[in-house]
Design a protein around this motif. Structure first.
Motif, mmCIF file in Angstrom:
data_model
loop_
_atom_site.group_PDB
_atom_site.id
_atom_site.type_symbol
_atom_site.label_atom_id
_atom_site.label_comp_id
_atom_site.label_asym_id
_atom_site.label_seq_id
_atom_site.Cartn_x
_atom_site.Cartn_y
_atom_site.Cartn_z
ATOM 1 N N LEU A 37 61.310 -113.485 -48.857
ATOM 2 C CA LEU A 37 62.503 -113.198 -49.644
ATOM 3 C C LEU A 37 62.637 -114.306 -50.670
ATOM 4 O O LEU A 37 62.680 -115.485 -50.318
ATOM 5 C CB LEU A 37 63.742 -113.150 -48.748
ATOM 6 C CG LEU A 37 65.033 -112.755 -49.439
ATOM 7 C CD1 LEU A 37 65.007 -111.277 -49.807
ATOM 8 C CD2 LEU A 37 66.217 -113.046 -48.551
ATOM 9 N N TRP A 90 62.677 -109.045 -52.325
ATOM 10 C CA TRP A 90 61.579 -108.991 -51.368
ATOM 11 C C TRP A 90 60.271 -108.999 -52.136
ATOM 12 O O TRP A 90 60.096 -108.227 -53.082
ATOM 13 C CB TRP A 90 61.654 -107.723 -50.522
ATOM 14 C CG TRP A 90 62.780 -107.718 -49.557
ATOM 15 C CD1 TRP A 90 63.887 -106.919 -49.602
ATOM 16 C CD2 TRP A 90 62.922 -108.531 -48.399
ATOM 17 N NE1 TRP A 90 64.713 -107.197 -48.554
ATOM 18 C CE2 TRP A 90 64.139 -108.184 -47.787
ATOM 19 C CE3 TRP A 90 62.151 -109.526 -47.814
ATOM 20 C CZ2 TRP A 90 64.587 -108.792 -46.622
ATOM 21 C CZ3 TRP A 90 62.601 -110.130 -46.661
ATOM 22 C CH2 TRP A 90 63.803 -109.764 -46.072
ATOM 23 N N TYR A 97 67.409 -107.330 -51.959
ATOM 24 C CA TYR A 97 68.258 -107.338 -50.777
ATOM 25 C C TYR A 97 69.694 -107.335 -51.266
ATOM 26 O O TYR A 97 69.996 -107.991 -52.246
ATOM 27 C CB TYR A 97 67.982 -108.607 -49.957
ATOM 28 C CG TYR A 97 68.828 -108.735 -48.721
ATOM 29 C CD1 TYR A 97 68.435 -108.143 -47.537
ATOM 30 C CD2 TYR A 97 70.028 -109.419 -48.748
ATOM 31 C CE1 TYR A 97 69.218 -108.247 -46.406
ATOM 32 C CE2 TYR A 97 70.818 -109.524 -47.621
ATOM 33 C CZ TYR A 97 70.409 -108.938 -46.458
ATOM 34 O OH TYR A 97 71.189 -109.030 -45.335
#
Length: 107
Positions: free
Chosen positions: A28, A38, A56
């Protein structure tokens, strides 16, 4: 150690890009702006490549791991995930162009 959803939510952006690794090349990327992306680092044809899997929280940890596993399956079968994605986008653009030309011709 694999990431958890709590670890991801509690991660604070710093002055530069920060990587939180999950395993299998998945990580991440935390941007200083607070954005979280990601990414998957993999090797294909002897070269290191990077694949973006989404942001995310739109893409959850579980979904990111599924996408990582799918990309790993593709590389195991000799298919570059980036090349496959680009081919799919080109095909979609060609289909859109064909429909647009047909619609324009009927006007």
């Amino acid at each position: 150690m694999p990431l958890t959803d709590t670890t991801i939510r509690n991660a604070k952006p710093r002055g530069k890009d920060t990587k939180l690794f999950d395993g299998g090349g998945l990580f991440l990327l935390l941007k200083p702006t607070g954005a979280r992306w990601w990414r998957l680092k993999y090797r294909f044809g002897g070269k290191e490549k990077l694949l973006s899997l989404g942001g995310y929280p739109t893409i959850t940890l579980k979904e990111a791991r599924e996408r990582r596993d799918e990309a790993k399956r593709l590389t195991a079968h000799g298919v570059d995930p980036n090349a496959q994605r680009q081919a799919a986008k080109a095909e979609l653009a060609d289909n859109f162009e064909a429909v647009a030309r047909e619609w324009f011709a009927k006007l």
